[in-house]
Write an enzyme that holds these catalytic residues in place. Structure first.
Site, PDB file in Angstrom:
ATOM      1  N   ASP A  14     -48.157  12.686  51.697  1.00 32.82           N
ATOM      2  CA  ASP A  14     -46.679  12.527  52.021  1.00 32.82           C
ATOM      3  C   ASP A  14     -46.502  11.637  53.199  1.00 32.82           C
ATOM      4  OD1 ASP A  14     -46.303  14.779  50.529  1.00 32.82           O
ATOM      5  OD2 ASP A  14     -45.887  16.323  52.099  1.00 32.82           O
ATOM      6  N   ARG A  95     -47.937  19.883  68.990  1.00 32.12           N
ATOM      7  CA  ARG A  95     -46.663  18.903  68.786  1.00 32.12           C
ATOM      8  C   ARG A  95     -46.197  18.162  69.991  1.00 32.12           C
ATOM      9  NH1 ARG A  95     -48.502  18.598  64.103  1.00 32.12           N
ATOM     10  NH2 ARG A  95     -48.327  20.545  62.834  1.00 32.12           N
ATOM     11  N   ASP A 124     -42.518  23.242  63.058  1.00 32.07           N
ATOM     12  CA  ASP A 124     -42.854  21.902  63.663  1.00 32.07           C
ATOM     13  C   ASP A 124     -41.620  20.744  63.587  1.00 32.07           C
ATOM     14  OD1 ASP A 124     -45.395  22.825  63.906  1.00 32.07           O
ATOM     15  OD2 ASP A 124     -46.109  22.565  62.253  1.00 32.07           O
ATOM     16  N   SER A 175     -51.585  24.312  52.697  1.00 33.23           N
ATOM     17  CA  SER A 175     -50.688  23.415  53.579  1.00 33.23           C
ATOM     18  C   SER A 175     -51.496  23.952  54.913  1.00 33.23           C
ATOM     19  CB  SER A 175     -49.330  23.638  53.871  1.00 33.23           C
ATOM     20  OG  SER A 175     -48.871  22.932  55.120  1.00 33.23           O
TER      21      SER A 175
HETATM   22  N1  ARG Z   1     -46.892  28.840  61.454  1.00 34.29           N
HETATM   23  C1  ARG Z   1     -47.592  28.252  62.433  1.00 34.29           C
HETATM   24  C2  ARG Z   1     -46.717  27.628  63.542  1.00 34.29           C
HETATM   25  O1  ARG Z   1     -45.705  27.489  63.283  1.00 34.29           O
HETATM   26  C3  ARG Z   1     -48.519  26.805  61.732  1.00 34.29           C
HETATM   27  C4  ARG Z   1     -47.775  25.754  61.276  1.00 34.29           C
HETATM   28  C5  ARG Z   1     -48.809  25.000  60.819  1.00 34.29           C
HETATM   29  N2  ARG Z   1     -48.292  23.971  59.817  1.00 34.29           N
HETATM   30  C6  ARG Z   1     -48.980  23.740  58.497  1.00 34.29           C
HETATM   31  N3  ARG Z   1     -48.353  22.657  57.881  1.00 34.29           N
HETATM   32  N4  ARG Z   1     -49.631  24.570  58.074  1.00 34.29           N
HETATM   33  O2  ARG Z   1     -47.204  27.212  64.593  1.00 34.29           O
END
Ligand code: ARG
Length: 411
Positions: A14, A95, A124, A175
């Site tokens: 991506d 992040r 995110d 993912s």
């Molecule tokens: N749900 C978790 C959070 O919002 C993990 C997100 C992780 N992202 C991913 N692309 N798997 O912190």
């Protein structure tokens, strides 16, 4: 002058396609920025070269491993941060540090915009964009997957048409986001919340049902930070890495939950955080020995709020900073050793040792050497229970006393 955009680059399909996709849509030059938060996997130099091969005018790798461990993971540890009492905020704490490096790169290269590869359905995107505006209110944000309609099928088609040096056939059904604090796995067959995770979901942990022999570990803390393991001095990063390895081998830190996202969706999430969960268990126990009772109670409220703010993308917010100051103050005496047995999916505390604790053997003992004045307990209880006693007497006077026979004759 051509506009410049800094892209948060992972090296995957991506964000590799996003380089050309953003350039085509905006005419801007794209600077790829990869941030090392201990995700392991591919060599970052290879990733840097790939960004250039995909058309980035500059590619930049920031080593943020110690910074992430010292300032982000340790803050989460001191807060015993578990969102919904379960998730150690693995992605949420990465992040803001990634954003810091994106913003630094934007300033260095004179970019006007920062781009990231998140979809419009997750947390995110919020964390990146709120962090970006908190650090540099003048910067703009774009998310090609969300704002420039870069779907997975289009990405594959684009990569093949342009001959980009990236694998398009090997489709991972999940993912995944990972860093030294843990690993998050979602989508694919996990979206049916009745489905049990299969073996291929996990990579930081081995199956806890078939553990090797038990592993005893002593973790030494100073002011809420791990400073030694089994007597050997370690940095925060080394402590997490070593426990990822040792607790991971015992299958500790597997988490499978349905989680409330900020955007209102409930989603199924599987995590592995062997080091983080072991450290939190140890730190929590040391706090039980060292924090004064009321301070410990209030800290739980503060930690819950801190955890929600961090999950919700408010790492750089004023309230989060104020709560940081409270938490830091509570850690003054959180020093000492915790001994644990790591085995079969569990990190069990078996001993505590501290010079700064509030546990007093002579107050606690039921044997010889008791210094607690049991006589004073009586007067304490008279006064402590007085308000409840007065209210109960009034209930009796008005015929509303507790029904002592309630529940009798129940089948
Ligand atoms: N749900 C978790 C959070 O919002 C993990 C997100 C992780 N992202 C991913 N692309 N798997 O912190």
């Amino acid at each position: 002058m051509t506009e410049k955009i800094v892209l948060a680059y992972s090296g995957g399909l991506d964000t590799s396609v996003a380089i050309g996709w953003i350039h085509d849509a905006t005419g801007a030059d794209v600077i790829a920025c990869a941030v090392d938060v201990g995700q392991g996997g591919e060599d970052l130099e290879v990733i840097r070269q790939r960004a250039l091969d995909c058309g980035a005018v500059e590619a930049y790798v920031a080593d943020a491993r110690d910074e992430f461990a010292d300032e982000y993971c340790m803050a989460a540890l001191q807060a015993n941060s578990l969102y919904m009492d379960a998730y150690p905020n693995v992605s949420a704490i990465s992040r803001p540090v990634i954003t810091k490096h994106l913003v630094k790169a934007a300033k260095k290269f004179g970019a006007t915009t920062v781009a990231h590869g998140c979809t419009g359905k997750g947390n995110d995107q919020v964390r990146f964009e709120v962090s970006i505006t908190s650090l540099a209110p003048e910067l703009k944000c774009i998310a090609p997957v969300r704002d420039l309609a870069l779907t997975r099928d289009k990405a594959i088609e684009y990569a093949e048409r342009k001959g980009l040096p990236i694998e398009t056939t090997k489709h991972n059904p999940f993912s995944i986001d990972q860093n030294v604090w843990g690993r998050a796995i979602e989508t694919g067959f996990l979206e049916d919340i009745w489905n049990e995770p299969t073996k291929d979901v996990f990579s930081y942990t081995d199956d806890p049902a078939f553990p090797p022999v038990a592993d005893e570990v002593v973790i030494s803390f100073e002011r809420g930070i791990p400073v030694a393991i089994d007597g050997r001095k370690v940095s925060a990063l080394e402590a997490i890495q070593e426990l990822n390895r040792r607790a991971g081998a015992q299958g500790i830190g597997r988490i499978d939950i349905v989680e409330d996202r900020l955007v209102g969706i409930k989603s199924r999430e599987v995590y592995e955080a062997p080091g983080a969960m072991t450290l939190i268990t140890a730190h929590q126990e040391l706090e039980r020995v060292t924090l004064e009772r009321e301070q410990a109670r209030f800290k739980r409220t503060v930690s819950d709020r801190w955890t929600d703010l961090v999950y919700d993308g408010q790492w750089f917010s004023p309230l989060k900073k104020s709560l940081d100051a409270f938490i830091a103050d509570t850690q003054r005496y959180v020093s000492g050793d915790i001994r644990m047995t790591l085995h079969g999916g569990r990190a069990t505390v078996t001993g505590r040792r501290t010079e700064t604790g509030l546990y007093d053997f002579h107050l606690a003992t039921y044997d010889e050497g008791d210094t607690f004045d049991q006589g004073s307990a009586r007067g304490f209880i008279d006064i402590y229970g007085l308000a409840a006693k007065q209210a109960a007497a009034r209930d009796v006077a008005f015929g509303n006393g507790e029904d002592l026979d309630a529940g009798e004759g129940r089948a």
